[in-house]
Design a protein around this motif. Structure first.
Motif, PDB file in Angstrom:
ATOM      1  N   HIS A   1     -41.458  14.625 -74.428  1.00  0.00           N
ATOM      2  CA  HIS A   1     -40.601  15.540 -74.182  1.00  0.00           C
ATOM      3  C   HIS A   1     -39.504  15.065 -75.407  1.00  0.00           C
ATOM      4  CE1 HIS A   1     -39.214  19.227 -72.622  1.00  0.00           C
ATOM      5  NE2 HIS A   1     -37.923  18.903 -72.511  1.00  0.00           N
ATOM      6  N   SER A   2     -39.195  13.930 -75.550  1.00  0.00           N
ATOM      7  CA  SER A   2     -38.296  13.597 -76.648  1.00  0.00           C
ATOM      8  C   SER A   2     -38.642  13.912 -78.073  1.00  0.00           C
ATOM      9  CB  SER A   2     -37.949  12.023 -76.462  1.00  0.00           C
ATOM     10  OG  SER A   2     -39.147  11.334 -76.717  1.00  0.00           O
ATOM     11  N   SER A   3     -39.988  13.895 -78.296  1.00  0.00           N
ATOM     12  CA  SER A   3     -40.484  14.376 -79.653  1.00  0.00           C
ATOM     13  C   SER A   3     -40.258  15.765 -80.068  1.00  0.00           C
ATOM     14  CB  SER A   3     -42.021  14.142 -79.784  1.00  0.00           C
ATOM     15  OG  SER A   3     -42.533  12.984 -79.277  1.00  0.00           O
ATOM     16  N   PHE A   4     -40.424  16.764 -78.929  1.00  0.00           N
ATOM     17  CA  PHE A   4     -39.848  18.074 -79.249  1.00  0.00           C
ATOM     18  C   PHE A   4     -38.350  18.215 -79.343  1.00  0.00           C
ATOM     19  CE2 PHE A   4     -43.489  18.903 -76.333  1.00  0.00           C
ATOM     20  CZ  PHE A   4     -44.441  19.133 -77.314  1.00  0.00           C
ATOM     21  N   MET A   5     -37.647  17.439 -78.839  1.00  0.00           N
ATOM     22  CA  MET A   5     -36.235  17.348 -79.156  1.00  0.00           C
ATOM     23  C   MET A   5     -36.093  16.718 -80.393  1.00  0.00           C
ATOM     24  SD  MET A   5     -33.715  14.911 -76.825  1.00  0.00           S
ATOM     25  CE  MET A   5     -32.086  14.735 -77.293  1.00  0.00           C
ATOM     26  N   ALA A   6     -36.796  15.693 -80.782  1.00  0.00           N
ATOM     27  CA  ALA A   6     -36.527  15.295 -82.370  1.00  0.00           C
ATOM     28  C   ALA A   6     -37.192  16.309 -83.194  1.00  0.00           C
ATOM     29  CB  ALA A   6     -37.521  14.169 -82.469  1.00  0.00           C
ATOM     30  N   ILE A   7     -38.267  17.075 -82.846  1.00  0.00           N
ATOM     31  CA  ILE A   7     -38.458  18.035 -84.008  1.00  0.00           C
ATOM     32  C   ILE A   7     -37.284  19.164 -83.979  1.00  0.00           C
ATOM     33  CG2 ILE A   7     -40.262  20.146 -84.180  1.00  0.00           C
ATOM     34  CD1 ILE A   7     -42.156  18.094 -82.816  1.00  0.00           C
ATOM     35  N   GLY A   8     -36.850  19.658 -82.834  1.00  0.00           N
ATOM     36  CA  GLY A   8     -35.702  20.575 -83.031  1.00  0.00           C
ATOM     37  C   GLY A   8     -34.348  19.857 -83.745  1.00  0.00           C
ATOM     38  N   ALA A   9     -34.132  18.746 -83.309  1.00  0.00           N
ATOM     39  CA  ALA A   9     -32.925  18.141 -84.012  1.00  0.00           C
ATOM     40  C   ALA A   9     -33.161  18.065 -85.619  1.00  0.00           C
ATOM     41  CB  ALA A   9     -32.917  16.703 -83.579  1.00  0.00           C
ATOM     42  N   TYR A  10     -34.428  17.309 -85.933  1.00  0.00           N
ATOM     43  CA  TYR A  10     -34.505  17.352 -87.367  1.00  0.00           C
ATOM     44  C   TYR A  10     -34.893  18.685 -87.975  1.00  0.00           C
ATOM     45  CZ  TYR A  10     -34.706  12.112 -87.392  1.00  0.00           C
ATOM     46  OH  TYR A  10     -34.495  11.043 -87.181  1.00  0.00           O
ATOM     47  N   GLY A  11     -35.503  19.391 -87.486  1.00  0.00           N
ATOM     48  CA  GLY A  11     -35.771  20.805 -87.919  1.00  0.00           C
ATOM     49  C   GLY A  11     -34.293  21.418 -88.309  1.00  0.00           C
ATOM     50  N   THR A  12     -33.648  21.551 -87.089  1.00  0.00           N
ATOM     51  CA  THR A  12     -32.185  22.343 -87.374  1.00  0.00           C
ATOM     52  C   THR A  12     -31.543  21.597 -88.235  1.00  0.00           C
ATOM     53  OG1 THR A  12     -32.299  22.705 -85.169  1.00  0.00           O
ATOM     54  CG2 THR A  12     -30.299  23.143 -86.088  1.00  0.00           C
ATOM     55  N   THR A  13     -31.355  20.231 -88.426  1.00  0.00           N
ATOM     56  CA  THR A  13     -30.588  19.695 -89.152  1.00  0.00           C
ATOM     57  C   THR A  13     -30.858  19.693 -90.821  1.00  0.00           C
ATOM     58  OG1 THR A  13     -30.194  18.028 -87.537  1.00  0.00           O
ATOM     59  CG2 THR A  13     -29.339  17.531 -89.595  1.00  0.00           C
ATOM     60  N   TYR A  14     -32.277  19.626 -91.023  1.00  0.00           N
ATOM     61  CA  TYR A  14     -32.886  19.799 -92.268  1.00  0.00           C
ATOM     62  C   TYR A  14     -32.562  21.209 -92.681  1.00  0.00           C
ATOM     63  CZ  TYR A  14     -36.520  19.758 -95.931  1.00  0.00           C
ATOM     64  OH  TYR A  14     -36.918  19.906 -97.172  1.00  0.00           O
ATOM     65  N   LEU A  15     -32.872  22.256 -92.058  1.00  0.00           N
ATOM     66  CA  LEU A  15     -32.685  23.741 -92.503  1.00  0.00           C
ATOM     67  C   LEU A  15     -31.032  23.820 -92.594  1.00  0.00           C
ATOM     68  CD1 LEU A  15     -34.823  25.597 -89.814  1.00  0.00           C
ATOM     69  CD2 LEU A  15     -35.145  25.225 -92.570  1.00  0.00           C
ATOM     70  N   VAL A  16     -30.365  23.294 -92.173  1.00  0.00           N
ATOM     71  CA  VAL A  16     -28.711  23.360 -92.304  1.00  0.00           C
ATOM     72  C   VAL A  16     -28.476  22.690 -93.673  1.00  0.00           C
ATOM     73  CG1 VAL A  16     -26.500  22.966 -91.498  1.00  0.00           C
ATOM     74  CG2 VAL A  16     -28.141  23.939 -90.024  1.00  0.00           C
ATOM     75  N   SER A  17     -28.838  21.325 -93.948  1.00  0.00           N
ATOM     76  CA  SER A  17     -28.216  20.721 -94.775  1.00  0.00           C
ATOM     77  C   SER A  17     -28.965  20.897 -96.222  1.00  0.00           C
ATOM     78  CB  SER A  17     -28.041  19.362 -94.237  1.00  0.00           C
ATOM     79  OG  SER A  17     -29.101  18.668 -93.956  1.00  0.00           O
ATOM     80  N   LYS A  18     -30.268  20.848 -96.027  1.00  0.00           N
ATOM     81  CA  LYS A  18     -30.987  20.793 -97.034  1.00  0.00           C
ATOM     82  C   LYS A  18     -31.525  22.409 -97.698  1.00  0.00           C
ATOM     83  CE  LYS A  18     -31.769  16.519 -97.496  1.00  0.00           C
ATOM     84  NZ  LYS A  18     -32.774  15.521 -96.630  1.00  0.00           N
ATOM     85  N   VAL A  19     -31.790  23.171 -96.665  1.00  0.00           N
ATOM     86  CA  VAL A  19     -31.952  24.482 -96.990  1.00  0.00           C
ATOM     87  C   VAL A  19     -30.999  25.321 -97.141  1.00  0.00           C
ATOM     88  CG1 VAL A  19     -33.438  26.650 -96.310  1.00  0.00           C
ATOM     89  CG2 VAL A  19     -34.359  24.163 -95.843  1.00  0.00           C
ATOM     90  N   GLY A  20     -29.637  25.094 -96.731  1.00  0.00           N
ATOM     91  CA  GLY A  20     -28.684  25.825 -96.580  1.00  0.00           C
ATOM     92  C   GLY A  20     -28.575  26.894 -95.705  1.00  0.00           C
ATOM     93  N   LEU A  21     -29.314  27.090 -94.580  1.00  0.00           N
ATOM     94  CA  LEU A  21     -29.304  28.207 -93.839  1.00  0.00           C
ATOM     95  C   LEU A  21     -28.024  27.953 -92.582  1.00  0.00           C
ATOM     96  CD1 LEU A  21     -32.917  28.532 -92.502  1.00  0.00           C
ATOM     97  CD2 LEU A  21     -31.783  30.190 -93.980  1.00  0.00           C
TER      98      LEU A  21
END
Lengths: 292, 332
Positions: free
Chosen positions: B65-85
């Motif tokens: 379950h922590s992996s899904f949490m990690a995917i959400g955490a990294y996905g969201t952070t990446y989209l915000v900081s690198k993609v600029g969403l």
């Protein structure tokens, strides 16, 4: 790659493979004997290494005595663990078994971390300064010792199951518990003995690994490799598990050389997925009859 | 349902209302640290609810379950900081990405059950840890990755109190969603496959679809929780999402009560606050949790939510042998 490099890689792959086989074998034994899949097996590997470290550093015993004493100690610990913690889990739902053994692993891991805080994290083995040369090729004697020792122990185990009455009783219990009980086998004793042997196998893996990777609580991560070895072998045979472990060890080493470090690390998982999807009963296992 | 037609204001509704008012008003009396802790409680509630749907309701073992949490955490952070969403677009997308991985993991799970499923999820956990450390260009590797607080209506939620209210709203939404799911035909299908897959299949239940939905839902909740977690803490690294974190959520739902939303809430609050109370014995934390888990499994397998009804039953002197929580919990 020269021939000598090739041989060295094979030796290294076989040695890590035999460690995986030992871990997997412990899992298979406990699972076949008692129906419990022990998710604390990885922590038992670390426990064995720490106990060996204790005998070696604090008590100051030579390697061979450490070796034998550690196996005996962990076998006793395994027996006690079965009586006290695993016995109530017999026949429990899978979820309970998985979570309870995870909890046991968590407890062991943290108990180890808290109780051993010295900086020393390895013990010497008599092979440290040796160099083995066969036909002009240098071979790390640690690797040779790991492979040889695991094979010898597994051979002894196979003989024990074939020839010894107690070993035969263990096999009988694994095959059919109630029938074994009707034949006058003391099933509960066999359960304890099975877990003792399984724990000692984990500890053996821990002792053998130590000179190569050092002692740490993170040794417990080897459990996944043990699972892969066991599942490759069909989760029911000693021989299958050995071959499964060796295949994984060799794949990892050569995959790492040809495709880089990341490949080496994810080999185990990819292999696990592949086997479970394509041939869930392993290479040597027989298919389950029930597949709803 | 006939109760819906004649809706009555029961003591339960009163208690829920009081709790809600407390959740909104009480933080005003406390400091920033308590706001942070309360937000952490809420995030743990979201994540635990997801796991409880999968494990407690649908009966599927998952230790990743922590992996899904990690995917959400990294996905969201990446989209915000690198993609600029915008964070409010990135957060649901993080959840959806996690759900996609849940779907991918669900496929092998269709053929496997029990122990083998546990092993596969363990493998998935190890692999996700490896990928996080081995792909530093996306994830920042072992050194981690900073995450920022979102802005709402042009106002950055920098203070823990303002972010707390946002998380509270999302948590309430999550609880409502989970409640609706459990009381929908899908939720009943979860119960059916937990109790007996063969029977559920005999009743023409689409077994694979139900299982895949369970995996996707659990992953989605964990992904949302992970995205919020990253933003709350402001920094993520792979150590945050290891086996211990997964086990912590399993402890939460076992201690709270399997298959019960109230259980997820109670468990998440108890196990977020407890380590803070035991902060002086930090190195013993995991040890205590391990013992706690073992004790609950053996002594109170239906969790804290089963304790109150059982005591009430004992007091009223009824010798009803039926377990208090007979609908859920059993047969996992």
């Amino acid at each position: 790659m020269g021939f000598s490099d090739f041989v060295q890689l094979v030796v290294a792959g076989l040695s890590s493979g035999s460690i995986y086989a030992l871990v997997g074998l412990g899992l298979v034994l406990a699972n076949k004997g008692t129906g419990i899949l022990n998710f604390a097996q990885g922590e038992l590997v670390a426990l064995g290494a720490y106990i060996a470290l204790f005998y070696s550093i604090v008590v100051g015993l030579p390697y061979w005595q450490v070796f034998i004493l550690t196996l005996l100690t962990t076998a006793i610990i395994g027996g006690i663990m079965e009586r006290a913690l695993l016995r109530p889990l017999l026949g429990a739902p899978h979820f309970t078994v998985v979570v309870a053994t995870l909890a046991i692993g968590l407890i062991i891991k943290n108990a180890l971390r808290i109780s051993w805080q010295e900086a020393v994290s390895t013990f010497s083995s008599p092979l440290d300064h040796l160099m083995l040369q066969i036909g002009g090729i240098n071979i790390n004697p640690q690797y040779a010792w790991i492979t040889g020792c695991s094979l010898a122990i597994m051979g002894m185990l196979a003989l024990f199951f074939r020839k010894n009455l107690v070993g035969k009783a263990m096999q009988a219990v694994a095959q059919n518990t109630s029938a074994a009980q009707l034949m006058g086998i003391r099933v509960s004793r066999i359960f304890t003995l099975t877990l003792a042997v399984s724990t000692a196998l984990a500890a053996l893996a821990g002792i053998l690994m130590t000179p190569v990777v050092g002692v740490s609580a993170e040794m417990s991560n080897v459990i996944l490799k043990g699972f892969v070895a066991a599942i490759l072998g069909g989760f029911n045979s000693l021989f299958g598990c050995l071959i499964g472990g060796l295949i994984l060890g060799l794949l990892e080493i050569f995959g790492g050389v040809y495709f880089g470090g990341l490949f080496k690390d994810i080999t185990a998982f990819v292999l696990l997925m592949f086997i479970l999807l394509v041939r869930p009963h392993g290479i040597f296992g027989t298919a389950e009859a029930r597949r709803v | 349902m006939s109760e819906q037609a004649s809706w009555k204001f029961t003591p339960t509704h009163f208690a829920l209302g009081v709790l809600l008012i407390l959740a909104i008003a009480a933080p005003l009396a406390f400091g920033s640290y308590h706001h942070y802790l309360a937000s952490l409680c809420l995030i743990n509630i979201i994540i635990a609810i997801g796991l409880n749907l999968l494990t407690g309701n649908a009966g599927q073992i998952s230790i990743c379950h922590s992996s899904f949490m990690a995917i959400g955490a990294y996905g969201t952070t990446y989209l915000v900081s690198k993609v600029g969403l915008s964070f409010w677009v990135a957060l649901p997308m993080g959840g959806i990405i996690a759900a996609m991985f849940g779907l991918a993991l669900g496929f092998p799970a269709l053929r496997l059950r029990g122990f083998y499923l546990a092993v596969v999820t363990l493998g998935f956990l190890e692999m996700s840890q490896l990928l996080i450390t081995e792909l530093p260009s996306i994830t920042g590797g072992v050194r981690g990755m900073p995450a920022s607080r979102p802005a709402l209506f042009g106002y950055t939620l920098a203070s823990d109190l303002s972010f707390y209210y946002v998380i509270l709203a999302i948590t309430l939404l999550a609880i409502w969603c989970a409640y609706s799911i459990i009381n929908s035909p899908t939720g009943r299908a979860f119960d059916a496959i937990r109790n007996s897959e063969s029977v559920a299949q005999t009743l023409a239940m689409p077994l694979s679809r139900v299982k895949l939905i369970a995996f996707m839902l659990a992953a989605f909740f964990a992904g949302i929780g992970g995205g919020l977690f990253a933003s709350l803490v402001g920094f993520i690294d792979p150590l945050e999402f290891g086996l211990w974190t997964s086990v912590r959520y399993i402890i939460i739902i076992v201690v709270g009560g399997l298959g019960s939303i109230v259980g997820s809430v109670v468990g998440a609050v108890a196990l977020t606050v407890l380590p803070e109370l035991l902060r002086d014995f930090k190195e013993y934390n995991e040890l205590v949790f391990g013992v706690l888990l073992l004790a609950f499994l053996i002594l109170i397998p239906h969790g804290l939510v089963s304790v109150v009804p059982r005591i009430r039953q004992r007091l009223s002197g009824k010798t009803n042998s039926q377990p208090a929580i007979s609908k859920h919990g059993a047969g996992v």
